[in-house]
Design an enzyme around this catalytic site. Sequence first.
Site, PDB file in Angstrom:
ATOM      1  N   GLY A 115     -14.422   6.571   4.054  1.00  0.00           N
ATOM      2  CA  GLY A 115     -15.076   7.832   3.722  1.00  0.00           C
ATOM      3  C   GLY A 115     -16.562   7.583   3.481  1.00  0.00           C
ATOM      4  O   GLY A 115     -16.933   6.604   2.834  1.00  0.00           O
ATOM      5  N   ARG A 175      -0.141   0.917   9.521  1.00  0.00           N
ATOM      6  CA  ARG A 175      -0.866   0.015  10.423  1.00  0.00           C
ATOM      7  C   ARG A 175      -0.521  -1.468  10.204  1.00  0.00           C
ATOM      8  O   ARG A 175      -1.015  -2.327  10.911  1.00  0.00           O
ATOM      9  CB  ARG A 175      -2.379   0.244  10.245  1.00  0.00           C
ATOM     10  CG  ARG A 175      -2.837   1.569  10.813  1.00  0.00           C
ATOM     11  CD  ARG A 175      -4.223   1.947  10.329  1.00  0.00           C
ATOM     12  NE  ARG A 175      -4.211   2.539   8.975  1.00  0.00           N
ATOM     13  CZ  ARG A 175      -5.302   2.907   8.309  1.00  0.00           C
ATOM     14  NH1 ARG A 175      -6.488   2.720   8.830  1.00  0.00           N
ATOM     15  NH2 ARG A 175      -5.197   3.429   7.096  1.00  0.00           N
ATOM     16  N   SER A 182      16.229 -54.159   0.159  1.00  0.00           N
ATOM     17  CA  SER A 182      16.164 -53.070   1.132  1.00  0.00           C
ATOM     18  C   SER A 182      17.540 -52.488   1.410  1.00  0.00           C
ATOM     19  O   SER A 182      18.546 -53.194   1.378  1.00  0.00           O
ATOM     20  CB  SER A 182      15.577 -53.588   2.443  1.00  0.00           C
ATOM     21  OG  SER A 182      14.234 -53.931   2.228  1.00  0.00           O
ATOM     22  N   ALA A 195      19.898 -57.263  -0.332  1.00  0.00           N
ATOM     23  CA  ALA A 195      19.716 -56.215   0.671  1.00  0.00           C
ATOM     24  C   ALA A 195      21.070 -55.655   1.093  1.00  0.00           C
ATOM     25  O   ALA A 195      22.044 -56.385   1.223  1.00  0.00           O
ATOM     26  CB  ALA A 195      18.979 -56.779   1.875  1.00  0.00           C
ATOM     27  N   GLN A 223       5.710   9.237  -6.119  1.00  0.00           N
ATOM     28  CA  GLN A 223       5.212  10.212  -5.153  1.00  0.00           C
ATOM     29  C   GLN A 223       6.199  10.167  -3.985  1.00  0.00           C
ATOM     30  O   GLN A 223       6.113   9.310  -3.109  1.00  0.00           O
ATOM     31  CB  GLN A 223       3.795   9.835  -4.678  1.00  0.00           C
ATOM     32  CG  GLN A 223       3.177  10.898  -3.784  1.00  0.00           C
ATOM     33  CD  GLN A 223       1.956  10.406  -3.037  1.00  0.00           C
ATOM     34  OE1 GLN A 223       1.774   9.211  -2.826  1.00  0.00           O
ATOM     35  NE2 GLN A 223       1.109  11.343  -2.608  1.00  0.00           N
ATOM     36  N   ALA A 241      12.699 -51.000   0.933  1.00  0.00           N
ATOM     37  CA  ALA A 241      12.725 -49.984   1.983  1.00  0.00           C
ATOM     38  C   ALA A 241      14.144 -49.436   2.142  1.00  0.00           C
ATOM     39  O   ALA A 241      15.122 -50.181   2.096  1.00  0.00           O
ATOM     40  CB  ALA A 241      12.255 -50.584   3.293  1.00  0.00           C
TER      41      ALA A 241
HETATM   42  C1  UD1 Z   1      -9.239   5.997   1.330  1.00  0.00           C
HETATM   43  C2  UD1 Z   1     -10.289   7.043   1.019  1.00  0.00           C
HETATM   44  C3  UD1 Z   1     -11.591   6.681   1.716  1.00  0.00           C
HETATM   45  C4  UD1 Z   1     -12.023   5.296   1.302  1.00  0.00           C
HETATM   46  C5  UD1 Z   1     -10.897   4.288   1.521  1.00  0.00           C
HETATM   47  C6  UD1 Z   1     -11.264   2.964   0.871  1.00  0.00           C
HETATM   48  C7  UD1 Z   1      -9.196   9.194   0.670  1.00  0.00           C
HETATM   49  C8  UD1 Z   1      -8.856  10.508   1.268  1.00  0.00           C
HETATM   50  N1  UD1 Z   1      -9.856   8.346   1.440  1.00  0.00           N
HETATM   51  O1  UD1 Z   1      -8.986   6.028   2.730  1.00  0.00           O
HETATM   52  O2  UD1 Z   1     -12.602   7.597   1.390  1.00  0.00           O
HETATM   53  O3  UD1 Z   1     -13.178   4.925   2.031  1.00  0.00           O
HETATM   54  O4  UD1 Z   1      -9.686   4.721   0.905  1.00  0.00           O
HETATM   55  O5  UD1 Z   1     -10.349   1.970   1.183  1.00  0.00           O
HETATM   56  O6  UD1 Z   1      -8.932   8.983  -0.490  1.00  0.00           O
HETATM   57  N2  UD1 Z   1      -1.917   6.397  -1.204  1.00  0.00           N
HETATM   58  C9  UD1 Z   1      -0.892   6.948  -1.964  1.00  0.00           C
HETATM   59  N3  UD1 Z   1      -0.337   8.114  -1.557  1.00  0.00           N
HETATM   60  C10 UD1 Z   1      -0.733   8.780  -0.460  1.00  0.00           C
HETATM   61  C11 UD1 Z   1      -1.778   8.207   0.317  1.00  0.00           C
HETATM   62  C12 UD1 Z   1      -2.359   7.016  -0.092  1.00  0.00           C
HETATM   63  O7  UD1 Z   1      -0.498   6.376  -2.985  1.00  0.00           O
HETATM   64  O8  UD1 Z   1      -0.178   9.831  -0.171  1.00  0.00           O
HETATM   65  C13 UD1 Z   1      -2.517   5.124  -1.642  1.00  0.00           C
HETATM   66  C14 UD1 Z   1      -2.297   3.992  -0.644  1.00  0.00           C
HETATM   67  O9  UD1 Z   1      -1.115   3.258  -0.971  1.00  0.00           O
HETATM   68  C15 UD1 Z   1      -3.538   3.155  -0.802  1.00  0.00           C
HETATM   69  C16 UD1 Z   1      -4.593   4.123  -1.286  1.00  0.00           C
HETATM   70  O10 UD1 Z   1      -3.911   5.271  -1.756  1.00  0.00           O
HETATM   71  O11 UD1 Z   1      -3.374   2.142  -1.779  1.00  0.00           O
HETATM   72  C17 UD1 Z   1      -5.564   4.509  -0.166  1.00  0.00           C
HETATM   73  O12 UD1 Z   1      -4.815   5.105   0.885  1.00  0.00           O
HETATM   74  P1  UD1 Z   1      -5.132   4.852   2.407  1.00  0.00           P
HETATM   75  O13 UD1 Z   1      -4.183   5.625   3.223  1.00  0.00           O
HETATM   76  O14 UD1 Z   1      -5.291   3.405   2.691  1.00  0.00           O
HETATM   77  O15 UD1 Z   1      -6.555   5.586   2.510  1.00  0.00           O
HETATM   78  P2  UD1 Z   1      -7.764   5.234   3.459  1.00  0.00           P
HETATM   79  O16 UD1 Z   1      -7.553   5.884   4.762  1.00  0.00           O
HETATM   80  O17 UD1 Z   1      -8.001   3.783   3.432  1.00  0.00           O
HETATM   81 MG    MG Z   2      -6.858   2.109   2.796  1.00  0.00          MG
END
Ligand code: UD1
Ligand code: MG
Length: 466
Positions: free
Chosen positions: A140, A15, A406, A424, A73, A381
Amino acid sequence: MSLNIVILAAGQGKRMYSDLPKVLHPLAGKPLLRRVLDTARELAPARLVVVYGHGGARVRQAIPDEDLLWALQAEQKGTGHALAQALPHLDPGLPTLTLCGDAPLVRPRALENLCRAARETGEESLGILTVCLDNPQGYGRIVRDSADGIRAVVEEKDADEAIRAIREVNTGIFLLPTRRLGAWLSALKNDNAQGEYYLTDLVRMAVEARIPVRAAHPETVWEAEGVNDPAQLAALERRYQRAQAEDLLRRGVRLYDPERIDIRGQVVCGRDVSIDVGCVFEGRVELADGVSVGPYCVIRAAKIGARTKIEAFTHMDGAILGADCAAGPYARLRPGTVLEDGARAGNFVEIKNTRLGAGSKANHLSYLGDADVGARVNVGAGVITCNYDGVNKHKTVIGDEAFIGSDCQLVAPVKVGAGAILGAGTTLRKNAPANMLTAMQSRAQVSIPPRKQAGKEEGAPAKNEA
Ligand code: UD1
Ligand code: MG
């Protein structure tokens, strides 16, 4: 405190619509991930792990800390899957705190409170940092039972109407019993709206295993807010800047408008400091007692002495100014600039790697580079030090009480003796002796009729055209 800390930072940040990985976007001049790391370090964790993935090489390059443990990951399958990648790095005997690389403003105090709340219930417990939001959209939700006990976290995309109405949300920050993680994480399923392995499902598992689940809350709501898109990043930047402005006001700094100041580093102020609107501070900036900063100045890594006045639109980087100096409007003071007490650098004056001695003045339209200027010197200047011969930089030395007329060019390396006067327009190629007037002699002033121009008679006065 003895604990493992895992920062989840592998997500793509779709996003953000940006080629830069989300966790490297800066907030107040620092990448989001760097902010989270700095906070994590305040808790002195035994192990500090970053889960990375999207934009991996760039992330690792931007964060060269040697003591960090990195867990790759390769595919982003959700926050639970992300934590599973960190598992081999964790000390099973210590609890594990999870932080999100995209929630940059959480403060150490909130994390300490979370650890304390979870520990109160014994060795094995699950802690979760929650906040109540007026607009919980995207987060969440925390589902509690009739006795107010936490039962589960439900992601918005999986929530029904009743759950969506809950305003208490998950910040993404958990304290987890590490010995349980192996079994719990491998039992995660991705049969949810996003097809991801959710870290949040561990809450339900803890409840089922009768492990106590405790919530803690940060002091301010914005501490817990995450960055998912440019609008949220901009909003958090403003919140953070506002908090810093309020901190300065509390310390007695006069801010003309606390909404119009940006601090991307640290500003240390004495008493009776005033800062006009639109100023940007970067790195560490020290403003001594009685300093005033005019509107729209950019000041980076500078030290400014007592009662010095910085006028509008002045740029400063790595400059040291003494007491009772004046700079600007429109001065540019670059690295290595030293203004000794009472010195002045006026409008459109650029100074680099130069000392301007006590009481000396360069008030208009000058460039002083690689120069050493004594005390009580007047730089007229338009004076320019020609410090660069195309290959090397050379030094200009000007003695005390010299007067540089200057529009002189000082072709370095060159010296002007104490008390010398330069006429100058002098192009100085050889040293000027002390206490003597040095000027150009060969350039006699002559007046000649204007050159013949097409359509104009010779000698006829040219028409004055605007
Ligand atoms: C997550 C939480 C949500 C919470 C919110 C707070 C989960 C399922 N949901 O949602 O409950 O309210 O954060 O901001 O946990 N990331 C990884 N690997 C992945 C996916 C995400 O490292 O496969 C990391 C992202 O880089 C980020 C963090 O985890 O720093 C949160 O991921 P994001 O996709 O932003 O989760 P939210 O939809 O915000
Ligand atoms: Mg997030």
